[in-house]
Design a protein around this motif. Structure first.
Motif, PDB file in Angstrom:
ATOM      1  N   GLU A  43      26.469 -13.658  15.949  1.00 49.71           N
ATOM      2  CA  GLU A  43      25.098 -13.657  16.463  1.00 49.71           C
ATOM      3  C   GLU A  43      24.766 -15.039  17.040  1.00 49.71           C
ATOM      4  O   GLU A  43      25.211 -16.061  16.532  1.00 49.71           O
ATOM      5  N   MET A  44      23.965 -15.058  18.098  1.00 47.59           N
ATOM      6  CA  MET A  44      23.515 -16.299  18.733  1.00 47.59           C
ATOM      7  C   MET A  44      24.658 -17.301  18.866  1.00 47.59           C
ATOM      8  O   MET A  44      24.552 -18.462  18.466  1.00 47.59           O
ATOM      9  N   PHE A  45      25.761 -16.839  19.452  1.00 48.28           N
ATOM     10  CA  PHE A  45      26.979 -17.650  19.507  1.00 48.28           C
ATOM     11  C   PHE A  45      26.856 -18.860  20.428  1.00 48.28           C
ATOM     12  O   PHE A  45      27.706 -19.751  20.384  1.00 48.28           O
ATOM     13  N   THR A  46      25.818 -18.931  21.239  1.00 44.72           N
ATOM     14  CA  THR A  46      25.654 -20.107  22.098  1.00 44.72           C
ATOM     15  C   THR A  46      24.791 -21.191  21.467  1.00 44.72           C
ATOM     16  O   THR A  46      24.673 -22.288  22.026  1.00 44.72           O
ATOM     17  N   SER A  47      24.185 -20.906  20.308  1.00 41.97           N
ATOM     18  CA  SER A  47      23.166 -21.841  19.798  1.00 41.97           C
ATOM     19  C   SER A  47      23.087 -21.956  18.287  1.00 41.97           C
ATOM     20  O   SER A  47      22.521 -22.934  17.776  1.00 41.97           O
ATOM     21  N   GLY A  48      23.589 -20.992  17.544  1.00 42.09           N
ATOM     22  CA  GLY A  48      23.229 -20.862  16.147  1.00 42.09           C
ATOM     23  C   GLY A  48      21.874 -20.177  16.045  1.00 42.09           C
ATOM     24  O   GLY A  48      21.193 -19.971  17.059  1.00 42.09           O
ATOM     25  N   PHE A  49      21.488 -19.808  14.820  1.00 42.52           N
ATOM     26  CA  PHE A  49      20.269 -19.024  14.616  1.00 42.52           C
ATOM     27  C   PHE A  49      19.036 -19.929  14.711  1.00 42.52           C
ATOM     28  O   PHE A  49      18.503 -20.405  13.718  1.00 42.52           O
ATOM     29  N   THR A  50      18.592 -20.142  15.930  1.00 45.98           N
ATOM     30  CA  THR A  50      17.503 -21.063  16.198  1.00 45.98           C
ATOM     31  C   THR A  50      16.210 -20.334  16.538  1.00 45.98           C
ATOM     32  O   THR A  50      16.229 -19.275  17.157  1.00 45.98           O
ATOM     33  N   MET A  51      15.089 -20.945  16.147  1.00 49.05           N
ATOM     34  CA  MET A  51      13.782 -20.460  16.558  1.00 49.05           C
ATOM     35  C   MET A  51      13.259 -21.260  17.751  1.00 49.05           C
ATOM     36  O   MET A  51      12.155 -21.014  18.242  1.00 49.05           O
ATOM     37  N   ASN A  52      14.054 -22.224  18.217  1.00 50.82           N
ATOM     38  CA  ASN A  52      13.692 -23.007  19.403  1.00 50.82           C
ATOM     39  C   ASN A  52      14.201 -22.297  20.653  1.00 50.82           C
ATOM     40  O   ASN A  52      15.050 -22.806  21.388  1.00 50.82           O
ATOM     41  N   ALA A  53      13.668 -21.116  20.873  1.00 49.08           N
ATOM     42  CA  ALA A  53      14.183 -20.266  21.951  1.00 49.08           C
ATOM     43  C   ALA A  53      14.117 -20.943  23.316  1.00 49.08           C
ATOM     44  O   ALA A  53      15.037 -20.812  24.125  1.00 49.08           O
ATOM     45  N   SER A  54      13.052 -21.672  23.575  1.00 41.86           N
ATOM     46  CA  SER A  54      12.879 -22.288  24.899  1.00 41.86           C
ATOM     47  C   SER A  54      13.963 -23.317  25.199  1.00 41.86           C
ATOM     48  O   SER A  54      14.239 -23.617  26.366  1.00 41.86           O
ATOM     49  N   GLU A  55      14.596 -23.847  24.139  1.00 46.69           N
ATOM     50  CA  GLU A  55      15.616 -24.879  24.327  1.00 46.69           C
ATOM     51  C   GLU A  55      16.955 -24.292  24.761  1.00 46.69           C
ATOM     52  O   GLU A  55      17.759 -24.988  25.390  1.00 46.69           O
ATOM     53  N   VAL A  56      17.205 -23.036  24.432  1.00 44.45           N
ATOM     54  CA  VAL A  56      18.547 -22.484  24.652  1.00 44.45           C
ATOM     55  C   VAL A  56      18.555 -21.176  25.445  1.00 44.45           C
ATOM     56  O   VAL A  56      19.623 -20.652  25.761  1.00 44.45           O
ATOM     57  N   ALA A  57      17.378 -20.648  25.760  1.00 46.56           N
ATOM     58  CA  ALA A  57      17.303 -19.335  26.400  1.00 46.56           C
ATOM     59  C   ALA A  57      17.960 -19.334  27.773  1.00 46.56           C
ATOM     60  O   ALA A  57      17.888 -20.311  28.522  1.00 46.56           O
ATOM     61  N   GLU A  58      18.571 -18.215  28.094  1.00 45.48           N
ATOM     62  CA  GLU A  58      19.167 -17.988  29.408  1.00 45.48           C
ATOM     63  C   GLU A  58      18.668 -16.651  29.939  1.00 45.48           C
ATOM     64  O   GLU A  58      18.015 -15.889  29.229  1.00 45.48           O
ATOM     65  N   THR A  59      19.010 -16.374  31.165  1.00 45.01           N
ATOM     66  CA  THR A  59      18.692 -15.079  31.755  1.00 45.01           C
ATOM     67  C   THR A  59      19.961 -14.240  31.826  1.00 45.01           C
ATOM     68  O   THR A  59      21.070 -14.731  31.585  1.00 45.01           O
ATOM     69  N   MET A  60      19.793 -12.980  32.181  1.00 43.09           N
ATOM     70  CA  MET A  60      20.946 -12.099  32.336  1.00 43.09           C
ATOM     71  C   MET A  60      21.766 -12.450  33.572  1.00 43.09           C
ATOM     72  O   MET A  60      22.840 -11.887  33.793  1.00 43.09           O
ATOM     73  N   ASP A  61      21.272 -13.385  34.369  1.00 40.33           N
ATOM     74  CA  ASP A  61      22.032 -13.907  35.501  1.00 40.33           C
ATOM     75  C   ASP A  61      22.510 -15.332  35.242  1.00 40.33           C
ATOM     76  O   ASP A  61      22.946 -16.024  36.168  1.00 40.33           O
ATOM     77  N   GLY A  62      22.431 -15.759  33.976  1.00 41.07           N
ATOM     78  CA  GLY A  62      22.725 -17.140  33.638  1.00 41.07           C
ATOM     79  C   GLY A  62      24.199 -17.448  33.432  1.00 41.07           C
ATOM     80  O   GLY A  62      25.080 -16.595  33.613  1.00 41.07           O
TER      81      GLY A  62
END
Length: 259
Positions: A43-62
């Motif tokens: 789960e959340m393999f790009t970031s770890g289980f973070t609640m700082n979504a704005s820091e790591v969020a991507e789009t489906m075209d990312g």
């Protein structure tokens, strides 16, 4: 259609809130894998289980989706895992399955983890996903979903129930117990892939990634608390034999789940 399905389970540590570093780290591991049908990441393999979504969020075209497409094509294997996705001004803990053809299927985590405030940051999904891949019906879910058997109930006669997770060491006994239970009650293979190491909040993860057959027998040898990659081969004949012999799914209760 294939009578067997070979699945690579990647139990790995994750670099806190650093998608680029995680992509590089995981790619090194994926490049050691050969001749499998499906590769499973936590789960959340790009970031770890973070609640700082704005820091790591991507789009489906990312970048990560593009990277997964390239990896899946290179390895000729589907890749499954979840990451933080931003869509329509909303954040999702989204599981994606990227096939070698470039086809993408997605599942938004149904049960957001209220104990950590996940429900305050991420929007919960409403739709169950059943993948049809190489003739195998696969039901992928995310971490906290494991605690809710009604959601995983095998009304679709799926072959494989799959969980990706960041499940902490402090509650790992529940993870072990519930993974086994889900295989037994649904008469399906059940695989769970969890991370290891410490996250940015100093929570410890001890892995316990595992694979169970339809009778609840463990069929892997993944070590606890260590990074590991293991290939598991699943057999359609095993499912057919015991479903026909025991017939437990025929006796399941009939009801509908409302959102």
């Amino acid at each position: 259609m294939s009578n067997s399905l070979t699945v690579a389970l990647i139990q790995t540590s994750l670099i806190w809130e650093n998608p680029e570093a995680n992509r590089k780290y995981i790619e090194q591991k994926v490049n050691t894998i050969n001749s499998v049908d499906l590769i499973v990441l936590p789960e959340m393999f790009t970031s770890g289980f973070t609640m700082n979504a704005s820091e790591v969020a991507e789009t489906m075209d990312g970048k990560t989706i593009s990277w997964l497409k390239d990896l899946a094509r290179l390895k000729q294997a589907a890749i499954v895992g979840s990451l933080v996705i931003s869509e329509n001004n909303t954040y999702y803990n989204r599981l994606v399955c990227v096939e070698p053809s470039g086809k993408i299927s997605q599942y938004d985590k149904r049960h957001t983890f209220t104990l950590a405030g996940e429900h305050k940051v991420y929007t919960a999904g409403t739709d169950k996903l059943i993948l049809d891949y190489k003739g195998w019906k696969i039901c992928p879910m995310v971490c906290y979903d494991l605690r809710f058997p009604v959601w995983a109930r095998n009304i679709e006669d799926y072959d494989l129930l799959l969980y990706v997770a960041n499940w902490p060491k402090v509650r790992i006994d529940a993870w072990d117990t519930l993974l086994k239970a889900r295989s037994v009650e649904n008469m399906a293979y059940c695989i769970g892939v969890n991370r290891v190491g410490l996250d940015g909040n100093n929570y410890e993860y001890s892995g316990h990634s595992a694979a169970y057959d339809v009778l609840g027998n463990r069929i892997d040898s993944i070590p606890e608390s260590k990074e590991a990659i293991e290939n598991i081969t699943l057999e359609k004949e095993h499912i057919k034999k015991y479903r026909e012999k025991l017939g437990f799914l025929k006796d399941r209760d009939s009801f509908n789940l409302k959102a």
